[in-house]
Design an enzyme around this catalytic site. Structure first.
Site, short mmCIF file in Angstrom:
data_model
loop_
_atom_site.label_atom_id
_atom_site.label_comp_id
_atom_site.label_asym_id
_atom_site.label_seq_id
_atom_site.Cartn_x
_atom_site.Cartn_y
_atom_site.Cartn_z
CD GLU A 192 -2.82 0.98 2.29
OE1 GLU A 192 -3.34 1.97 2.58
OE2 GLU A 192 -2.78 -0.16 3.14
N GLY A 223 -7.74 5.07 7.86
CA GLY A 223 -8.56 5.07 8.90
C GLY A 223 -7.86 4.14 9.98
CB ALA A 224 -7.10 0.71 10.26
CB SER A 225 -2.65 1.48 8.51
OG SER A 225 -3.07 1.66 7.45
CB THR A 226 -0.16 6.38 9.23
OG1 THR A 226 0.51 7.37 8.56
CG2 THR A 226 0.58 5.95 10.39
CD GLN A 227 -0.12 2.99 4.73
OE1 GLN A 227 -0.55 3.89 4.40
NE2 GLN A 227 -0.58 1.78 5.35
#
Length: 481
Positions: A192, A223-227
């Protein structure tokens, strides 16, 4: 661990010679696009397809159609979106001509107990695609459904049931060519993030053979993760750990740093912040029974505002009512948003950013070059009408005002909007904490928080679509002149 997920792009995305397997409706023998089968499809549709682009009248390569479409469904934690990409082959390399997208809510993960309903929820998005892709191209238009952090959080059994239901429904009733093997899957966080990096740098023309060596860094907040993904500069290298990602595009080798933080997306961060607020309240007064606690004062809620949140605490789920403090406490909110990043976690491989995760010093390894923030980074700051680019430190003054419910210096329309958004103080503080305290971006460093580049929406979906121009099968119902 070294990864080379997209090494096949070396001689594909920016190359003029390739062969694409084509399959019949019964998953029969595969044939290349240069075969009589593909030529028959071209001959049948060339008159109408030619009118779908004004960029050229013939394809640069006669074995390729003038126009191709690729469909990517982003099944996120909050909802599902379909991206309809239109490419032309007027030049040696495929050119992205346009993008159309539509969305539906809720996300697939909301149907944890009903996989069939999850699959049916995508029907309206397929209808949008059917109306925007020429009918004669349906059979050779690849479609892939990539679920992100929402399904990752469900657990293997429930998420796989949804994946299977979606795949079954698309195979039976979808007019488009479902990508084989990984046509419906849970997209891992690494892919992702890297796909998002490819999207930005493809649109910036930074991946061409003769492009500048400086690529852009990308930051995504879902909403659930950051990259985070960037290419270290000044000869700095990434340690041989899971965060190292080797990528080859158009004969150029890129050594990237990447990491996806599951549980640190905006929705999950809000839950963590409210949990921490409850924990802090009970720590200050040991006589408080957390199961009887209903109303909690929060420094992340502006004075006069409130927010009801359903949370699971010590195994019990109930609704908690958070209210703002009488006196402004933006710095107290910032302390909480800093705290949930777990900067003090054990760092197995130094240096670490947060949560015990290895990351080279951002300022030292990426001292120059553009920084692009998208998804929730953009959506939660766009109302502020910030300059492009802006220094991250500018957010602190907004935090002070908004957390104090002081909207006097803002235009009436914006003031009204902010006064109704009880989570804006919390969100801005978390974004600042994540960028500065978490990723290590200096307050003076300028960033672009944007939804699009060159009219194309940013995110991972375009990066995932590009390889499908090369690697997909056709669902052919009939071949003939």
């Amino acid at each position: 661990m070294l990864m080379n997920l997209l090494s096949f792009l070396t001689a594909s995305i920016f190359s003029s010679s390739y062969a694409i397997p084509v399959a019949g409706p019964d998953h029969g023998t595969l044939v290349s696009r240069s075969s009589s089968c593909w030529k028959a499809i071209q001959a049948r549709s060339i008159g109408s397809v030619a009118s779908y682009t004004d960029r050229c009248s013939t394809s640069f390569d006669k074995t390729k159609p003038i126009v191709e479409y690729v469909l990517i469904v982003d099944a996120g934690s909050s909802g599902s979106r379909i991206h309809i990409y239109k490419f032309n082959h007027c030049k040696e390399s495929p050119e992205l001509e346009s993008e159309i997208f539509d969305s539906t809510t809720p996300g697939l993960s909301s149907y944890a107990k009903d996989p069939e309903a999850a699959a049916k929820s995508l029907d309206e998005l397929l209808d949008v695609a059917a109306k925007n892709v020429p009918e004669e191209l349906h059979a050779c238009t690849p479609i892939a459904v990539k679920a992100t952090a929402g399904l990752r959080l469900l657990g293997d059994k429930e998420s796989q049931a949804i994946i299977d239901a979606v795949q079954c429904r698309l195979e039976k009733s979808c007019p488009f060519a479902l990508v084989k093997d990984n046509g419906v899957e849970v997209l891992d966080g690494k892919s992702e993030g890297v796909y998002g990096w490819i999207t930005v740098n493809y649109l910036r023309d930074s991946l061409a053979v003769n492009a500048s060596d400086i690529t852009a860094a990308t930051f995504d907040l879902g909403g659930a993760s950051t990259q985070i993904v960037f290419q270290p500069q000044n000869g700095m290298v990434v340690a041989d750990v899971a965060e190292k990602y080797l990528l080859t595009i158009n004969g150029r080798n890129f050594e990237l740093y990447q990491h996806s933080y599951l549980g640190y997306g905006l929705n999950e961060a809000r839950k963590a912040i409210f949990h921490q607020t409850i924990q802090d309240a009970t720590a200050m007064d040991e006589t408080i029974d957390v199961h009887e606690l209903e109303t909690i004062t929060s420094p992340c809620i502006p004075p006069g505002q409130n927010q009801s949140v359903r949370l699971q605490v010590d195994g019990n789920t109930k609704e908690y009512h958070f209210v703002g403090k009488e006196k402004p406490c933006a710095h107290e909110c910032r302390e909480i948003t800093d705290e949930i990043l777990h900067k003090n976690m054990i760092c197995a491989v130094a240096p670490c950013a947060f949560d015990g995760i290895y990351q080279p010093s951002f300022q030292e390894s990426f001292p120059k070059g553009d920084l692009y923030l998208f998804s929730a980074f953009y959506y939660r700051t766009k109302q502020l009408h910030l300059p492009a680019p802006f220094a991250t430190g500018i957010l602190h003054q907004f935090e002070e005002n908004i957390c104090a419910a002081d909207y006097s210096q803002y235009p009436p329309e914006l003031a009204k909007e902010l006064s109704k958004d009880s989570q804006y103080c919390l969100d801005l503080n978390y974004i600042s904490s994540l960028l500065e305290r978490g990723y290590g971006i200096p307050k003076s460093r300028k960033v672009y928080a944007t939804q699009e580049l060159k009219g194309i929406e940013l995110g991972w979906t375009l990066g995932a679509a590009l390889p499908l121009l090369e690697h997909h099968d056709c669902k052919i119902e009939k071949v003939g002149p």
